[in-house]
Structures are given as structure tokens and as C-alpha cells.
Design a protein around this motif. Structure first.
Motif: not given
Length: 319
Positions: A36-45, A272-278, A290-301
Motif C-alpha cells: 500500500a502507498m504510504t505517501g508519494l515521497s519520490t516522483l520519478w520522471i 503519459p501514464v504513471v507506472a508503479a515502479c522504475t 494517468e494522474t498521481l491521485a489514480e496511482a495511489s492504489r496498492p501494488v501487487s508484487l
């Protein structure tokens, strides 16, 4: 398959196995771990996959010809910078490809620094970067305390570095690090910890290199000398279940996707879109929106890199 590099071909063979097929359960039927996302500390572009090099085991297959991720524009990046600012994001990371291949790179750096983000740039410090010496010096003079240049040196020895990056790359990379060092940039180095090489040995090797070259980099500071595990796509790795957190003594909050996302622009797509991981920019199951708000959902490993690099390797791309 014949047109793929050995690294990419091995990666696809691994994904074709029974593992990593279902985002909710493992091949053994156990519940798959999520973060689960704890907060967006780092945004990669991601500035685009074009690079002046074609490294042997580049996880993203960057090269002078690979434009699978096209150049993101200043206007596109600024929309995400503004959204990140509103979310309280601390750090913006630029990666590629080679970021300085993107013609808007200096403008995007300026935009991020103007918004008072801490900024991290992943570069090979070779010719694409050196074309921008004057504007880089201006940015350093104005806001250099917030700017870190992280240069990739795959090993502290020339032979191993060039086995990965090509003959003639070592001297050019060292010259780029020397230019950054001599002009007072905040510097970091990214290297690899080879199989059979313990962490103390690797750091001591880089420390000796930095001392010989006069580089003001502390090889024993994990933020200044980042060592990544070997990315062997052919190696079998276990799937991560919910029980693994207690077994391994790790918290999902410590995993990179708990606090970071990456913006990518894929070839042929309008936005552009937002990916879970670099590390996983192409796999559609890791496209978060497409937005950071949409990208805040949990990531399945549900990918080998999740296990190899993050959970078992303990690595993070962020500073």
C-alpha cells in the motif's frame, strides 16, 4: 524472440513460467503480497529510453535506437510536478535512458528546482550531459544544494565497467564525474554488487577509486554510493506472499513502491501514464493511471523484479 537481447529473452522466458501470472495469488495458491502507498515521497520522471549507450543488461533496454518510451515534454512534466507539489512530495528523480538526451531536460530540471523539490538525476555523465555544462553550472550556482547528480559506474574496475557498458566508456564516465566533482556538484555514484562480492568489499573498492581520483564521495554512505543487486533475469526467484513479511522481518512500507511512482510516455500513446515502479515501465499491469491521485492504489508484487530487486535485494532507486 531472435531480435531480443539475451537479457530480454531470458526475462520473457521467466515470465512465461507458472510464477507471476495472477496478481492476487502465487503459483502455489498462496495470497500474493501487496504494498500500500504510504505517501508519494519520490516522483520519478522517465525522460525517454533513448541513450548514447546500449548496456549489456540494461533492465529497460535503453539504447541509441530504443524509443519505446518517448521523450516527455516540459509541459507534460510540469503537470505532474504541480500535482506532486500539492501532494507534499519531497523528491523528483529523472531517469532514462540517458536524461540529457531529452531536449527539454534542462528546462525540466529548472522547473523542478524552482518548485523547491530535491532533485536527483541519474546520468552516465558522458557526452549528452557535457553538452549542457553552462546551463548546469548556472543551475548549480542558483539552487545547487537541492540538486544531486548520480552517475552510473558499474564497478570500481575499468574492465568490469566496460564489460557492461562498452570499450571506451570508463574514461569518459570518469571524466564526467571529475567535471561534476571539480565544479562542486552534489555527487552520488550508482554501482553494482557482483555475485560473490560482499558489501564491505564493494564499498572498499569504490572508496579506493574515489581516493585515487580525488572525488568527494563517501563510499560508505548508502545515499552517496548506491549499490544495486545484480539484475540476472534468468535467475529463478521466489514469489512474495503475505507471510513473507514476517518470515523476512521486512515491512511493506520499506519497499520502493510504498513511496514512489514513475511517469512514462509510451510510444504511440497520446499522454503519459504513471507506472508503479522504475523497474517495470512496460508491463500494463503496473500502469496505475494517468494522474498521481489514480496511482495511489496498492501494488501487487506480481513480477520477478519485485522479489529480486526490492524485497530480497533490499534496493531502492531513491536517495
Amino acid at each position: 524472440m531472435n531480435d531480443l537481447s539475451p537479457f530480454a529473452a531470458a526475462h520473457l522466458r521467466l515470465l512465461d513460467q507458472a510464477k507471476f501470472r495472477d496478481p492476487l495469488v502465487t503459483a502455489a495458491g498462496e495470497p500474493r503480497a501487496q504494498v500500500a502507498m504510504t505517501g508519494l515521497s519520490t516522483l520519478w520522471i522517465n525522460t525517454g529510453t533513448l541513450c548514447n549507450l546500449a548496456c549489456r543488461t540494461c533492465y529497460i533496454e535503453s539504447s541509441p535506437r530504443n524509443d519505446a518510451l518517448v521523450y516527455i515534454s516540459l509541459a507534460e512534466a510540469e503537470a505532474y510536478l504541480d500535482e506532486a507539489l500539492a501532494l507534499g512530495t519531497r523528491e523528483i528523480g529523472f531517469t532514462g535512458g540517458e536524461p540529457f538526451m531529452n531536449p527539454d531536460m534542462i528546462a525540466m530540471l529548472d522547473a523542478a528546482l524552482t518548485r523547491r523539490f530535491d532533485v536527483l538525476v541519474l546520468t552516465n555523465a558522458m557526452r549528452p550531459m557535457r553538452r549542457f555544462e553552462e546551463p548546469l553550472l548556472a543551475l548549480r550556482a542558483e539552487r545547487g544544494a537541492r540538486l544531486t547528480m548520480r552517475v552510473s559506474l558499474d564497478h570500481y574496475s575499468k574492465v568490469i565497467h566496460e564489460a557492461e557498458r562498452g570499450i571506451g566508456t570508463w574514461d569518459k564516465a570518469i571524466a564526467g564525474v571529475r567535471w561534476l566533482n571539480d565544479h562542486g556538484f552534489r555527487l552520488a555514484i550508482a554501482g553494482r554488487q557482483l555475485p560473490g562480492e560482499d558489501l564491505a568489499q564493494a564499498r572498499a573498492g569504490y572508496a579506493a577509486l574515489f581516493a585515487d581520483e580525488g572525488f568527494m564521495i563517501d563510499a560508505f554512505d548508502p545515499a552517496a554510493m548506491v549499490l544495486f543487486p545484480e539484475m540476472d533475469a534468468a535467475a529463478d526467484v521466489p514469489e512474495i506472499t503475505t507471510a513473507c513479511w514476517d518470515i523476512l522481518g521486512k515491512s511493506p512500507d520499506s519497499i520502493m513502491c510504498a513511496s514512489s511512482r514513475m511517469v512514462v510516455k509510451r510510444k504511440g500513446e497520446a499522454r503519459p501514464v504513471v507506472a508503479a515502479c522504475t523497474l517495470i515501465p512496460y508491463d500494463p499491469q503496473f500502469t496505475m493511471g494517468e494522474t498521481l491521485a489514480e496511482a495511489s492504489r496498492p501494488v501487487s508484487l506480481n513480477h520477478p523484479h519485485c522479489a529480486r530487486f526490492c524485497v530480497l535485494g533490499g534496493a531502492s532507486c531513491s536517495a
